[in-house]
Design a protein around this motif. Structure first.
Motif, short mmCIF file in Angstrom:
data_model
loop_
_atom_site.label_atom_id
_atom_site.label_comp_id
_atom_site.label_asym_id
_atom_site.label_seq_id
_atom_site.Cartn_x
_atom_site.Cartn_y
_atom_site.Cartn_z
N LEU A 215 6.66 0.64 -1.35
CA LEU A 215 5.28 1.63 -1.26
C LEU A 215 4.99 2.88 -0.54
O LEU A 215 5.60 1.96 0.96
N TYR A 219 -0.92 4.20 -0.03
CA TYR A 219 -0.79 4.22 -1.23
C TYR A 219 -2.61 3.99 -2.04
O TYR A 219 -2.83 3.18 -2.68
N ALA A 222 -2.62 7.59 -5.70
CA ALA A 222 -1.70 7.88 -6.45
C ALA A 222 -1.90 8.75 -7.99
O ALA A 222 -3.19 8.93 -7.95
N ASP A 224 -0.52 9.94 -11.68
CA ASP A 224 0.76 9.71 -12.93
C ASP A 224 1.02 11.16 -13.32
O ASP A 224 -0.07 10.82 -14.51
N SER A 233 0.62 3.80 -14.65
CA SER A 233 -0.75 3.70 -14.20
C SER A 233 -1.24 2.16 -14.03
O SER A 233 -1.23 1.50 -12.74
N LEU A 236 0.90 0.76 -11.26
CA LEU A 236 0.15 1.10 -9.74
C LEU A 236 -0.66 0.44 -9.57
O LEU A 236 -0.78 0.26 -8.61
N VAL A 241 -2.57 -0.06 -5.53
CA VAL A 241 -3.51 0.85 -6.13
C VAL A 241 -4.59 1.42 -5.60
O VAL A 241 -5.40 1.47 -6.72
N ILE A 244 -6.69 6.33 -9.65
CA ILE A 244 -5.40 6.82 -9.71
C ILE A 244 -5.59 7.96 -10.73
O ILE A 244 -6.69 8.00 -11.75
N ALA A 283 -1.78 13.75 -3.07
CA ALA A 283 -2.24 12.66 -3.30
C ALA A 283 -1.11 12.20 -2.55
O ALA A 283 -0.40 13.04 -1.91
N LEU A 285 1.09 9.44 -3.43
CA LEU A 285 2.08 8.98 -3.68
C LEU A 285 1.72 9.75 -5.32
O LEU A 285 0.66 9.68 -5.97
N ILE A 286 2.76 10.13 -5.95
CA ILE A 286 3.10 11.04 -7.02
C ILE A 286 4.57 10.11 -8.21
O ILE A 286 5.61 10.63 -6.93
N VAL A 287 2.93 10.03 -9.38
CA VAL A 287 4.48 9.12 -9.60
C VAL A 287 4.96 10.31 -11.56
O VAL A 287 3.89 10.72 -11.43
#
Length: 400
Positions: A215, A219, A222, A224, A233, A236, A241, A244, A283, A285-287
């Motif tokens: 990570l 974090y 995030a 998603d 999600s 995470l 996290v 989200i 953000a 963290l972007i997934v």
């Protein structure tokens, strides 16, 4: 990572029965046009005749026993899977008679065959009453399964293909049983219940990548992108996290994710938004797990797998920088199957990353373990046997 929702008003199917002109709403999740020619079919129709008529584009509106219709469809499927006779194969020119088929050609031939097979097998038609009961002998009660897939009844008689109707039944069963996702931990809190038309996490290796990737320092939040069933999600959330924001352009996916996240106890941490790609803001963290194959979908329901011209992939890459905090990371989850099929090169992917103002901070790889990866009879086995799924950790080029 889901298909564009079905929004067009249904067409009308017309046929003549007992000397009377008849009409019903036409339901096709594939957006297929209703057959122009329809005949009444029953238990007296043999499989060879049914398959020949279906290949000609004739719709077979079933009036016989429902279970016999299922058996007839199975017989038609066997005929569609039979090897093509040499006399039916278009002769090659002398120039390319000995040329080997490339992986890209094999893929496109496979897709053409799939599309033709779907059109043919969809010619066996089933009537549904306004309440979605089926007016056939030994017909099961599928009203609940239809409601889950299609929403409330339209209060009008409908006709759909038996093949699509059985797909609704299969999705209903998956939704009842759920799918165990090993990376989510031990039972019973590791099940995802997919809905009809929503990408199902049957390939657990991509979830395992999100479970193990290091990570970023920050974090707390995030995004998603393309939430689908909600499995990433949920992962995470399990990883700590705190908040989200999950997006998807398909209302079915939003409803499916909401139900799964609620069952897994993660919903209080997740805000679900129906939108295309990114929510507002930034953000750390972007997934994103976009469709992996840059090819045209043959049906809206296939948009979870096929991303024509890599539109979602490139849209994600080009939009990341505006939504990523300065020291943040974007996690792109992508199989390299497209590379082995000659549909996209590694150089093209790296070029798009650089053009988007991003750099590769690291990459986690895993090999798939699903059945198709081991199936030597699969037409794409040569490419699948080399496939690797990767989690690309991306950051801004200007980051120190």
């Amino acid at each position: 990572m889901n298909q564009v929702p079905l929004t067009d008003a249904p067409a009308t199917l017309s046929w003549t029965e007992n000397g009377t002109e008849c009409h019903a709403l036409w339901r096709s999740e594939r957006h297929a046009a209703p057959p122009k020619r329809v005949i009444i079919a029953d238990d007296t129709l043999n499989a060879d005749s049914a398959y020949r008529l279906a290949c000609e584009g004739t719709g077979l509106l079933w009036r016989g026993d429902f279970q016999n219709a299922r058996l007839l469809l199975q017989a038609m499927m066997r005929r569609s899977n039979a090897p093509i006779k040499p006399g039916k194969v278009r002769a090659k020119s002398k120039a390319n008679a000995d040329a080997p088929v490339t992986p890209q050609q094999a893929f496109h031939l496979h897709r053409q065959a799939q599309s033709q097979r779907a059109r043919t097998l969809s010619m066996l038609l089933i009537p549904l009453n306004a309440d979605r009961s089926i007016p056939l002998r030994r017909a099961p009660d599928l009203a609940q399964a239809c409601a889950e897939a299609w929403g409330p009844a339209t209060q009008a008689n409908t006709v759909t293909s038996l093949r699509e109707l059985l797909g609704v039944v299969g999705a209903h069963e998956w939704h009842k049983k759920g799918i165990e996702v090993e990376a989510l931990g031990g039972a019973p809190n590791n099940k995802i219940f997919p809905s009809y038309g929503v990408f199902s996490p049957v390939r657990g290796e991509y979830v395992a990548l999100v479970a193990s990737a290091p990570l970023p320092v920050d974090y707390a939040l995030a995004f998603d992108i393309g939430v689908g069933s909600g499995v990433l999600s949920a992962m995470l959330s399990r990883r700590g996290v705190k908040r989200i924001v999950a997006t998807d352009n398909d209302p079915r996916a939003i409803l499916c994710a909401r139900g799964n996240l609620d069952r897994l106890g993660a919903l209080p941490k997740v805000q679900l938004i129906q939108t295309d790609l990114f929510p507002e803001g930034q953000a750390p963290l972007i997934v994103c797990n976009p469709p992996w194959l840059p090819a045209r979908a043959n049906a809206p329901i296939e948009h979870a797998i096929y991303d024509e011209n890599s539109q979602m992939l490139r849209g994600f890459l080009n939009g990341v920088l505006a939504h990523l905090t300065p020291q943040g990371q974007a996690w792109l989850i992508l199989s390299d199957l497209a590379e082995h099929l000659g549909l996209r090169s590694r150089e093209a992917l790296l070029g798009w990353i650089e053009q988007a103002g991003l750099q590769v901070l690291g990459r986690e790889d895993i090999r798939p373990t699903h059945a198709k990866a081991m199936d030597k009879q699969d037409p794409l086995h040569a490419a699948r046997s080399k496939e690797v799924t990767s989690l690309w950790r991306l950051g801004a080029l200007t980051a120190p």
